[in-house]
Each structure stands twice: as C-alpha cells, then as structure tokens.
Design an enzyme around this catalytic site. Structure first.
Site, short mmCIF file in Angstrom:
data_model
loop_
_atom_site.label_atom_id
_atom_site.label_comp_id
_atom_site.label_asym_id
_atom_site.label_seq_id
_atom_site.Cartn_x
_atom_site.Cartn_y
_atom_site.Cartn_z
N ASP A 14 0.80 -1.24 0.00
CA ASP A 14 0.00 0.00 0.00
C ASP A 14 0.84 1.29 0.00
O ASP A 14 0.55 2.22 0.76
CB ASP A 14 -0.95 0.01 1.21
CG ASP A 14 -1.95 -1.13 1.17
OD1 ASP A 14 -1.90 -1.96 0.26
OD2 ASP A 14 -2.80 -1.19 2.08
N LYS A 112 -6.84 -5.05 -3.02
CA LYS A 112 -7.59 -5.57 -1.86
C LYS A 112 -8.56 -4.51 -1.35
O LYS A 112 -8.40 -3.33 -1.67
CB LYS A 112 -6.63 -5.97 -0.75
CG LYS A 112 -5.81 -4.80 -0.22
CD LYS A 112 -4.75 -5.27 0.72
CE LYS A 112 -3.96 -4.13 1.30
NZ LYS A 112 -4.77 -3.17 2.10
N CYS A 157 -1.92 -2.63 7.62
CA CYS A 157 -1.77 -3.53 6.48
C CYS A 157 -0.42 -4.23 6.43
O CYS A 157 -0.35 -5.38 5.99
CB CYS A 157 -2.08 -2.77 5.20
SG CYS A 157 -3.83 -2.28 5.16
C1 VGL Z 1 -4.66 0.70 5.70
C2 VGL Z 1 -6.28 1.48 7.13
C3 VGL Z 1 -7.23 1.35 6.14
C4 VGL Z 1 -3.22 0.37 5.47
C5 VGL Z 1 -5.60 0.54 4.70
O1 VGL Z 1 -2.78 0.29 4.30
O2 VGL Z 1 -2.50 0.16 6.48
N1 VGL Z 1 -5.01 1.17 6.91
N2 VGL Z 1 -6.88 0.88 4.94
#
Ligand code: VGL
Ligand code: ZN
Length: 213
Positions: A14, A112, A157
C-alpha cells in the site's frame, strides 16, 4: 549489483498517495520510506505490490455510516471495524502509486478491499479470511519461500500482511526502516513490531539486509 536469491520476494504494501503526507489517511513520515524502498528494489528480482482499492461505498469509511467519525469502532458484518476517512477509492489519484516509485520491475499488483462489506488489511486475505487476493498461491507458484515486507502502514496492512505470510509458511522478514505506523494510539507501531516478533517474524533494518544476500 548482486540480487537476493530467487526464492525470495519483496512485498510492498500500500505505498499509495492516500497513505503519504497530504493524503486522505496520511501516515506520519510515510514519505521517508520512499528512498529506502527505491534502494531496496534494486536488490530484488521478485517484487510484488499490494494496492488498497476500495469502492466508494466501502463499509470501512466513516462517511458511509451517518453519525460516525473516523477512529470510531463499529460492527461491520459481524467483525469489529475501525472507521477511516474515505481513502484509496478505485480510480482516484489517492489510490495511485507515487510516480517517484519505480514500478517497472514489479511482477504483479494485488488489489484488496474491493468488497464493500469487509475490510482487507492483509495483502493475502480480507479480514477474517473472508476472501483471498491470490497473493499466497501466486508466490507459491513462483517458488517463493521467503518474503521481505515493507510499506504502509506498519500497525495495519503491513502487520496483517506479514502475519499472514508467516502463517502461510513463508519465512517472513519485516524491514523496519521501510515502514511507518499510523499510531492512532502512540504505541501502536511498537506493539505491532512486538506482535510480529512473537509470531516469529524477523525484524531488521535494511542496512543489515546484505547479511541475507
Ligand atoms: C490501511 C487502514 C485502512 C493500510 C488501509 O494500508 O494500512 N489502513 N486501509
Ligand atoms: Zn483501506
């Protein structure tokens, strides 16, 4: 430069605009990992990335639950869910990867968080393993047995991705200077590291990475 052995992959979690300073769910100092990742990438043959990729009506967004605010906890389909600001909506620039990141050597991107009814912190599975992104099977098909994990955010994540990698039988290493925590609570990042170590995940700085090459 010598690259690390072919049974080893780098998983970038991410690394998207919305998790970087100025983004909708900015991780403090998240941008500091970009040069670290740029340097790490040159040393791996097998690099994959995950991408948080939500529908606009996603159930993890406070905006989709009138009367709630980000940071609050609700029940989402029987699972406890922290509510977040709207982030990483499919097709928006916030969901995109920063242009300074060299994507030319990535083998695959696993998206995702596409099911509005369940969040997906891990790059492998939806929460409570309600869905599978295919990352685990993909890595096994490629003959990968060891993964290094980096990216954002450490306490969500990155942690869930590393924990699932470990539970799927991959030797799992976490690159501590190539990740940053959201820290909704100030100790969350530290706690995430301790949880990972207790699960048998090796945590190292990328300066010590050469020991594994
Ligand atoms: C994430 C919160 C919501 C992350 C993704 O990538 O850590 N955290 N969505
Ligand atoms: Zn998300």
């Amino acid at each position: 430069m010598k690259t690390i052995s072919s049974d080893t992959a780098l998983i970038l979690v991410d690394v998207q605009h919305d998790f970087l300073p100025g983004g909708a769910l900015a991780v403090p100092q998240g941008d500091e990992i970009l040069p670290v990742i740029a340097s790490l990438q040159t040393q791996f043959d097998h690099i994959v990335a995950t991408q948080d990729w939500h529908t606009a009506d996603h159930g993890s967004f406070a905006a989709n639950h009138p009367g709630t605010r980000p940071g609050q906890q609700i029940d989402l389909g029987g699972l406890s869910q922290i509510l977040w600001p709207v982030h990483c909506v499919q097709g928006t620039s916030g969901a995109d990867f920063p242009s300074t990141l060299d994507r030319s050597r990535w083998k695959a991107v696993f998206q995702k968080g596409k099911n509005p009814l369940v969040d997906s912190y891990s790059g492998f599975f939806d929460n409570a393993r309600r869905g599978d992104t295919g990352l685990g099977d993909y890595l096994k098909q490629q003959g990968i047995r060891r993964v290094f994990v980096a990216g954002l955010a450490l306490d969500y994540c990155v942690k869930f991705t590393a924990m699932d990698a470990k539970s799927l039988g991959f030797e799992t290493l976490l690159l501590t200077d190539a990740t940053r925590a959201v820290n909704l609570q100030p100790e969350d990042g530290q706690r995430a590291l301790e949880e990972m170590k207790a699960a048998g995940i090796h945590c190292l700085e990328s300066k010590d990475f050469t020991k594994y090459v």
